[in-house]
Design an enzyme around this catalytic site. Sequence first.
Site, PDB file in Angstrom:
ATOM      1  N   ASP A 198      32.861 -19.617 -43.589  1.00 10.40           N
ATOM      2  CA  ASP A 198      31.750 -18.669 -43.576  1.00 10.40           C
ATOM      3  C   ASP A 198      32.297 -17.519 -42.738  1.00 10.40           C
ATOM      4  O   ASP A 198      32.352 -17.615 -41.511  1.00 10.40           O
ATOM      5  CB  ASP A 198      30.510 -19.277 -42.921  1.00 10.40           C
ATOM      6  CG  ASP A 198      29.346 -18.300 -42.959  1.00 10.40           C
ATOM      7  OD1 ASP A 198      29.577 -17.098 -42.720  1.00 10.40           O
ATOM      8  OD2 ASP A 198      28.217 -18.722 -43.228  1.00 10.40           O
ATOM      9  N   HIS A 199      32.732 -16.455 -43.393  1.00  9.75           N
ATOM     10  CA  HIS A 199      33.542 -15.484 -42.651  1.00  9.75           C
ATOM     11  C   HIS A 199      32.754 -14.783 -41.539  1.00  9.75           C
ATOM     12  O   HIS A 199      33.335 -14.211 -40.628  1.00  9.75           O
ATOM     13  CB  HIS A 199      34.249 -14.493 -43.589  1.00  9.75           C
ATOM     14  CG  HIS A 199      33.386 -13.370 -44.077  1.00  9.75           C
ATOM     15  ND1 HIS A 199      32.500 -13.528 -45.097  1.00  9.75           N
ATOM     16  CD2 HIS A 199      33.293 -12.072 -43.695  1.00  9.75           C
ATOM     17  CE1 HIS A 199      31.896 -12.375 -45.316  1.00  9.75           C
ATOM     18  NE2 HIS A 199      32.363 -11.471 -44.479  1.00  9.75           N
ATOM     19  N   HIS A 261      25.675 -16.829 -44.356  1.00  9.70           N
ATOM     20  CA  HIS A 261      25.810 -15.930 -43.200  1.00  9.70           C
ATOM     21  C   HIS A 261      24.509 -15.824 -42.374  1.00  9.70           C
ATOM     22  O   HIS A 261      24.529 -15.954 -41.150  1.00  9.70           O
ATOM     23  CB  HIS A 261      26.205 -14.521 -43.640  1.00  9.70           C
ATOM     24  CG  HIS A 261      27.384 -14.463 -44.571  1.00  9.70           C
ATOM     25  ND1 HIS A 261      28.419 -15.368 -44.510  1.00  9.70           N
ATOM     26  CD2 HIS A 261      27.702 -13.617 -45.573  1.00  9.70           C
ATOM     27  CE1 HIS A 261      29.318 -15.071 -45.449  1.00  9.70           C
ATOM     28  NE2 HIS A 261      28.896 -14.010 -46.100  1.00  9.70           N
TER      29      HIS A 261
HETATM   30  C1  BG6 Z   1      30.347 -11.891 -48.783  1.00 14.94           C
HETATM   31  C2  BG6 Z   1      29.428 -11.651 -49.949  1.00 14.94           C
HETATM   32  O1  BG6 Z   1      30.197 -13.197 -48.310  1.00 14.94           O
HETATM   33  O2  BG6 Z   1      30.062 -10.974 -47.735  1.00 14.94           O
HETATM   34  C3  BG6 Z   1      29.499 -10.212 -50.409  1.00 14.94           C
HETATM   35  O3  BG6 Z   1      29.782 -12.507 -51.026  1.00 14.94           O
HETATM   36  C4  BG6 Z   1      29.310  -9.267 -49.258  1.00 14.94           C
HETATM   37  O4  BG6 Z   1      28.528  -9.967 -51.423  1.00 14.94           O
HETATM   38  C5  BG6 Z   1      30.243  -9.626 -48.107  1.00 14.94           C
HETATM   39  O5  BG6 Z   1      29.581  -7.938 -49.708  1.00 14.94           O
HETATM   40  C6  BG6 Z   1      29.981  -8.760 -46.895  1.00 14.94           C
HETATM   41  O6  BG6 Z   1      30.900  -9.056 -45.893  1.00 14.94           O
HETATM   42  P1  BG6 Z   1      31.064  -8.091 -44.655  1.00 14.94           P
HETATM   43  O7  BG6 Z   1      32.026  -8.797 -43.769  1.00 14.94           O
HETATM   44  O8  BG6 Z   1      31.545  -6.779 -45.190  1.00 14.94           O
HETATM   45  O9  BG6 Z   1      29.701  -7.961 -44.047  1.00 14.94           O
END
Ligand code: BG6
Length: 507
Positions: A198-199, A261
Amino acid sequence: MSRAANPLRDPRDRRLPRIAGPCSIVLFGVTGDLARKKLIPAIYDLANRGLLPPGFGLVGFARQDIPADEFPELIREAAKAGARTPWRDTVWNQLAAGVRFVPGEFDDDAAWERLAATMQELDEQQGTGGNHAFYLSIPPAQFPVVVQQIERHGLAEEDTGWRRVVIEKPFGHDLASARELNTAVAAVFERHNVFRIDHYLGKETVQNILAFRFANQMFEPVWNSHYVDHVQITMAEDIGIGTRAGYYDGIGAARDVIQNHLLQLMALVAMEEPVSFNAESLRIEKQKILANARPAPRLDAHTARGQYVAGWAGGELVRGYLEEDGIPTDSTTETFAAVRIDVATRRWAGVPFYLRAGKRLGRRVTEVAVVFKRAPHQPFSKNDVEELGQNAIVMRIQPDEGVTLRIGGKVPGTAMEIRDVLMDFAYGGAFVENSPEAYERLILDVLLGEPPLFPQHEEVELAWQILDPVIDYWAKQRTIDTYTSGTWGPTSADAMLARDHRTWRRP
Ligand code: BG6
C-alpha cells in the site's frame, strides 16, 4: 543531502544507512504503467543512493514480446524518465549488468524454466546470493497462476536464500475474492514472506502520523471523542484516469483508493499506541480499529459518489469520464466517492470519520483533518467570535507536506475580534533531508525483509468488510451523480455532510 553532509546532524548519531544484501527482483508486469513510472525509477534511485548491493539482479517477465537485447534500453529509458536523483551512467552501467528479460505467457512452463535458469545464472555470475523477490505488478486475476507457477517450478523454495513475494493492489475486488487470493498466496509463501504494497504507507508524511501522535505529549490527551468533533480524510487528484481505462472502469474510486490508502490512514489516526513499532504490534492496533469500523448505517444519507464530466482542470479544458478512451458510454463507475465511517470504540464513539477521494477535483491534495469541538464556553460576545471556526489539526500528506494547527487569534486592533489563524510546520523548512519516494522505501524494506509498512491479510480483509456494503448498495443504483471537472465533487457529497451539520474543508 546525505546524512553525512547534513550540518545539523548530531555527530554522535552513528546510525548506518540501511543497505540491501545481494538479491534479485523479478518484476511481473514489467511493461505496465506502474513498473515504468514508479518501480524501475525507484530501483535506479536506490542504486544511485548506494542502497542496493553490487550483486543485484532485475529480471523482467512479461507477455509482451520485446527482443531481449532491447529490454535494457527500455528499463534505462523508464529509469531516466522517472528518476528523482541525478542520472549517472556509472550507476546505470552497474545496474544494467544484472538486467535480464524473460518473455513468456504466465501459463507457459517453458518460459518458467527459462526464468529459473536466469535466476540461477544471476546467482552464479552476478553474485545475487540466491535471494529472490517476486514482484507482482499485474492484475489480481493473474495472481493465482503466477503464484502457482512460482511454486511449481521450485522458485519459492528457500534452499539457497530467501524468497519473498510482493503484491500490488487491488488485492481482490471484495471480501470473498480477497480471501481467495490470500488462500492462494498462503499456499505457497509463508506469512513473513508476503509483502502487500500500500504505497501510502511508504510516504514519509504517513509515517509521521505515528511520530506526531506518539512522540509528543500534547496531542494524545485531546485525541478522543471528548475533544474531537469529527475527522476528514481527503485524497483529491486533479488528473483524470489517463490511459488506465482498462484498470479503472468497473473498479472506481472506492475500491481504488478508499479500501486501501484511506482506510489505512484512518487506522493510523484512530489506533491506540502500539507497544512497539514492530510489524506485529502495529498490525494488532490497526486491526482493532478496522474490526470496529463500519459505514454509517444510512448508506443513502452517508455516502456519495459521482463521475466527472467535462470542465476546466489545471488550466485546460478536459473531457468527461464517459468520453475518455476505452470507457463504455454507459459506465456507472464512480470517479468520486465519499463515505462516513463510524468507529465503535470507547475513544471514538460518536466521532464520524468522513473519507472522500476523487479524480479531476479542484487540485491535488491528500490530507487528514482532525476537527475539534468548540470550546464549551467562550467569554466573548457573539460578534467577537463570528469569524472563529473550529480548531483543527491538519496533517498534509501531499503535496505541500507538513502539519497545520488552526486556532483562534485576536485580530490586532482595539476590539476583541477573534479569527482563525494557522500555525504551520512545513517539511521543506524544517528538514534538510529530502523525502524518498514511497516506492523506494517499500522496495528497500522488502529486500531487507522488514515488514512493518506492509498490511497483512487480516487488514486487507477487514477493509473489504467495511466497504462491501457500500459497494453493494451502489451497485444497485442505476444512475450516478456527476460533477464538473475542476470542482470538489457532486453536490450529494456536500449534502451528505450538511445532514450532519458539517461542511467539507476546501483544502
Ligand atoms: C494509486 C491509485 O494507488 O494511487 C491511483 O491506483 C492514484 O488511481 C494513485 O492516482 C495516487 O498516488 P499518489 O501517490 O500520487 O497519491
